[in-house]
Design an enzyme around this catalytic site. Structure first.
Site, PDB file in Angstrom:
ATOM      1  N   ASP A  16      -3.450   4.076  -2.192  1.00 12.98           N
ATOM      2  CA  ASP A  16      -4.583   4.345  -1.314  1.00 12.98           C
ATOM      3  C   ASP A  16      -5.260   5.675  -1.658  1.00 12.98           C
ATOM      4  O   ASP A  16      -4.579   6.671  -1.912  1.00 12.98           O
ATOM      5  CB  ASP A  16      -4.037   4.405   0.126  1.00 12.98           C
ATOM      6  CG  ASP A  16      -5.138   4.553   1.132  1.00 12.98           C
ATOM      7  OD1 ASP A  16      -5.993   3.665   1.195  1.00 12.98           O
ATOM      8  OD2 ASP A  16      -5.152   5.570   1.866  1.00 12.98           O
TER       9      ASP A  16
ATOM     10  N   HIS B  38     -10.453  -5.244   2.578  1.00 12.02           N
ATOM     11  CA  HIS B  38     -10.385  -5.062   4.029  1.00 12.02           C
ATOM     12  C   HIS B  38     -11.335  -3.974   4.543  1.00 12.02           C
ATOM     13  O   HIS B  38     -11.387  -3.734   5.741  1.00 12.02           O
ATOM     14  CB  HIS B  38      -8.944  -4.708   4.412  1.00 12.02           C
ATOM     15  CG  HIS B  38      -8.523  -3.381   3.840  1.00 12.02           C
ATOM     16  ND1 HIS B  38      -8.351  -3.178   2.482  1.00 12.02           N
ATOM     17  CD2 HIS B  38      -8.273  -2.183   4.415  1.00 12.02           C
ATOM     18  CE1 HIS B  38      -8.024  -1.928   2.262  1.00 12.02           C
ATOM     19  NE2 HIS B  38      -7.964  -1.300   3.421  1.00 12.02           N
ATOM     20  N   ASP B  39     -12.011  -3.272   3.639  1.00 17.10           N
ATOM     21  CA  ASP B  39     -12.940  -2.210   4.051  1.00 17.10           C
ATOM     22  C   ASP B  39     -14.393  -2.638   3.917  1.00 17.10           C
ATOM     23  O   ASP B  39     -15.296  -1.810   4.061  1.00 17.10           O
ATOM     24  CB  ASP B  39     -12.739  -0.963   3.165  1.00 17.10           C
ATOM     25  CG  ASP B  39     -11.399  -0.300   3.392  1.00 17.10           C
ATOM     26  OD1 ASP B  39     -10.864  -0.397   4.506  1.00 17.10           O
ATOM     27  OD2 ASP B  39     -10.871   0.307   2.438  1.00 17.10           O
TER      28      ASP B  39
ATOM     29  N   ASP C 213       0.841  -1.184   0.000  1.00 15.71           N
ATOM     30  CA  ASP C 213       0.000   0.000   0.000  1.00 15.71           C
ATOM     31  C   ASP C 213       0.881   1.241   0.000  1.00 15.71           C
ATOM     32  O   ASP C 213       1.871   1.310   0.726  1.00 15.71           O
ATOM     33  CB  ASP C 213      -0.868   0.020   1.260  1.00 15.71           C
ATOM     34  CG  ASP C 213      -2.336  -0.090   0.931  1.00 15.71           C
ATOM     35  OD1 ASP C 213      -2.891   0.896   0.435  1.00 15.71           O
ATOM     36  OD2 ASP C 213      -2.917  -1.167   1.175  1.00 15.71           O
TER      37      ASP C 213
HETATM   38  C1  GLC Z   1      -8.574   3.534   1.992  1.00 20.24           C
HETATM   39  C2  GLC Z   1      -8.221   2.290   2.767  1.00 20.24           C
HETATM   40  C3  GLC Z   1      -8.881   2.348   4.104  1.00 20.24           C
HETATM   41  C4  GLC Z   1      -8.361   3.574   4.840  1.00 20.24           C
HETATM   42  C5  GLC Z   1      -8.520   4.832   4.014  1.00 20.24           C
HETATM   43  C6  GLC Z   1      -7.682   5.950   4.565  1.00 20.24           C
HETATM   44  O1  GLC Z   1      -9.912   3.631   1.712  1.00 20.24           O
HETATM   45  O2  GLC Z   1      -8.597   1.149   2.037  1.00 20.24           O
HETATM   46  O3  GLC Z   1      -8.691   1.196   4.869  1.00 20.24           O
HETATM   47  O4  GLC Z   1      -9.048   3.719   6.042  1.00 20.24           O
HETATM   48  O5  GLC Z   1      -8.119   4.662   2.678  1.00 20.24           O
HETATM   49  O6  GLC Z   1      -6.328   5.720   4.347  1.00 20.24           O
END
Ligand code: GLC
Length: 565
Positions: free
Chosen positions: A203, A333-334, A98
């Site tokens: 990200d 993961h979200d 990431d």
């Molecule tokens: C993206 C990630 C998430 C995170 C957000 C802020 O959406 O997938 O998990 O909370 O960015 O970095």
């Protein structure tokens, strides 16, 4: 059409905190991933995406970066990352990580400097603004809401001003207009590519620019969330072209941008078209909403809107057919777990296999999310304290404000889409703590691990895990591999509410992929085809009579066919 290594890859996403604990502290780590590389290799994946492992105060599980060049202590050390990369590369597995470039942690040295004074050299690394005065009271510069609830501005007493943060208060947004910030980020990326990374999942990439700071009118909420204020604005493309030129292309890096913010197809092509000179692919979320998951009154009723789902996938497959490439992922993961969203609790094995077949035989690069291959499910949250995720806690608070006398409802709503569902310990075996750790884990372990785990499924030829292996094998090694990777995609019977059928065609080969999303018997006519073979299926003894295929609950079957003239 151009061919790239990543088009022929099968990816797997790892959330390091909950994947495997190698050093007995109850927390997943880099060497835990290293130890499980043989498992991944055996599964057949040859590309892994690892969620953030940078040093961080962990306000948002590592997406709040304190030091881009250091590994968070509980995850291990830089040497561990090197060891992981070396072994992965020996096995032919590429590794991407990431890359967080919309924000840092408020504990990052740049921000610590930036907040010190208005003339600090780092002040313009972030987005600072004076407040507005309304009725003698100081308020935020705009009424814009943030993704994690509340305002997207946070007040800082020291200089009596506000900084922007579209996620949490501890995640101040970087000011991409500042060329120094751009250069810093190029340096970070370069450093990791030199270290041996094969690319990045980028990200929150669509959020790098901001609209002019004007209030949202006629809003119901105090801080309305309007994505357009900070998503997919024109400058984002300039920044990405710059990154592409100075970082990605020169290092032959694979890049997949996360484009939430309701990116349209037109926008997506700008990001990831073959000629865009920005990103290799973009993750979108359109297919994550084709169900009634928000309807908490009856969570058990059939919830997938199959026609919507088909139209969504069709749209992306078509738009990118000659112009670019897409990743294929159900969830990440979200999001809540695939089995709890599109799977069926009465037919977990059949629906799980069907979902894998339906998606991963499309054109694109699969990304399997850890635990999906064994059918892991949502977590049965019983208390708000079960939530580790900052946004799940915010949702709970927001829902509780709506119905203060009904905390059970608030918990239920927050649980359904909670990101923590996807962040429970990977279920490796039947042993205590699901074999994730032998110490008391610092993460949630779903109670169903004795039933759903890797070891049991490895020993069962008919398991979901073995079905995933077969699908991956088909994509990478079978006689259909070129067809599955490079063939065309054609959807048929788009209005059928229960069955998802598409064709893949390449040179002289055609595959017909038929998937039932129904608990009831469905019938499909095969009279246009001469069936040559059954390539993969999730039931034995197919029922075909007079060119009519009878599909059992969630039956999925792939035929090699010849179209009748
Ligand atoms: C993206 C990630 C998430 C995170 C957000 C802020 O959406 O997938 O998990 O909370 O960015 O970095």
């Amino acid at each position: 059409m151009q061919k790239k290594w990543w088009m022929e890859s099968v990816g797997y996403q790892i959330y390091p905190k909950t994947f495997y604990d190698s050093n007995h502290d109850g927390f997943g780590d880099i060497l835990g991933i290293y130890e499980k590389l043989e498992y991944l290799n055996d599964l057949g994946v040859n590309l892994i995406w690892i969620c953030p492992f940078y040093d961080s105060p962990m306000d948002d599980n590592g997406y709040d970066v304190r030091d881009f060049f250091k590994v968070y202590e509980s995850f291990g050390k830089l040497e561990d990352v090197k060891k992981l990369l070396d072994r992965a590369h020996e096995l032919g597995i590429k590794v991407i990580m990431d890359f967080v470039l919309n924000h840092t942690s408020d504990e990052h040295p740049w921000f610590i400097e930036s907040r010190k004074s208005k003339d600090n050299p780092y002040r313009d690394y972030y987005i600072w603004h004076d407040g507005k005065v309304i009725n003698d009271k100081k308020v935020e510069p705009t009424n814009w809401g943030s993704f994690f609830g509340g305002s997207c501005w946070n007040y800082d007493e020291l200089t009596d001003s506000y900084y922007m943060k579209i996620f949490s208060n501890k995640m101040p947004d970087l000011n991409w207009k500042n060329p120094k910030v751009q250069q810093e980020i190029v340096d970070v990326g370069k450093w990791w590519l030199d270290f041996g990374m094969d690319g990045f999942r980028i990200d929150a990439v669509s959020h790098l620019d901001r609209d002019s700071f004007v209030d949202i009118k006629n809003a119901k909420d105090k801080y309305p969330l309007d994505w357009h204020k900070f998503s997919n604005l024109p400058k984002v493309h300039d920044y990405l072209k710059m990154l592409n030129k100075s970082l990605f292309t020169t290092n032959d890096a694979l890049t997949i941008g996360e484009v939430g913010g309701q990116a349209t197809i037109k926008e997506a092509i700008k990001y990831a078209g073959f000629n865009s000179n920005e990103l290799s692919m973009v993750f979108n979320f359109d297919h994550n909403w084709c169900n009634n998951l928000f309807d908490i009154t009856n969570p058990k009723k059939l919830k997938t809107n199959v026609v919507d789902l088909k139209k969504t996938f069709n749209k992306w497959q078509h738009a990118f057919k000659d112009n670019g490439w897409v990743p294929l992922n159900w969830l990440n993961h979200d999001q809540p777990r695939l089995m709890s969203q599109y799977g069926d609790y009465k037919f977990p094995l059949q629906s799980g296999k069907m979902l894998a077949t339906a998606l991963y035989l499309m054109r694109g690069t699969p990304f399997i999310y850890q635990g999906e291959e064994i059918g892991m499910t949502n977590y049965p949250f019983e208390d708000v304290n079960d939530f580790d995720d900052i946004s799940s806690r915010a949702t709970y608070t927001y829902e509780l404000e709506k119905t203060p006398d009904d905390p059970v409802r608030a918990l239920k709503v927050a649980s359904l889409r909670s990101r923590d569902n996807a962040r429970t310990a990977m279920q490796w075996n039947k042993e205590e703590f699901a074999g994730f750790s032998d110490e008391n884990p610092k993460v949630l372990v779903n109670r169903n691990y004795k039933k759903i785990n890797v070891e049991t499924q490895l020993n069962d030829q008919k398991s979901l895990l073995n079905h995933y292996k077969k699908i991956i094998h088909l994509r990478r090694f079978s006689e259909f591999k070129d067809l599955i990777v490079y063939g065309s995609y054609e959807q048929i019977d788009i209005e059928n509410e229960y069955i998802y059928v598409y064709k893949r065609i390449y040179e002289h080969q055609t595959l017909l992929v038929i998937n039932s999303f129904s608990r009831k018997k469905q019938v499909y006519q095969l009279n246009h085809y001469d069936i040559k073979n059954i390539v993969i299926s999730n039931y034995d003894k197919q029922k075909i009579k007079n060119q009519e295929l009878t599909l059992r609950p969630f039956e999925s079957i792939v035929f090699e066919v010849k179209e009748k003239l």
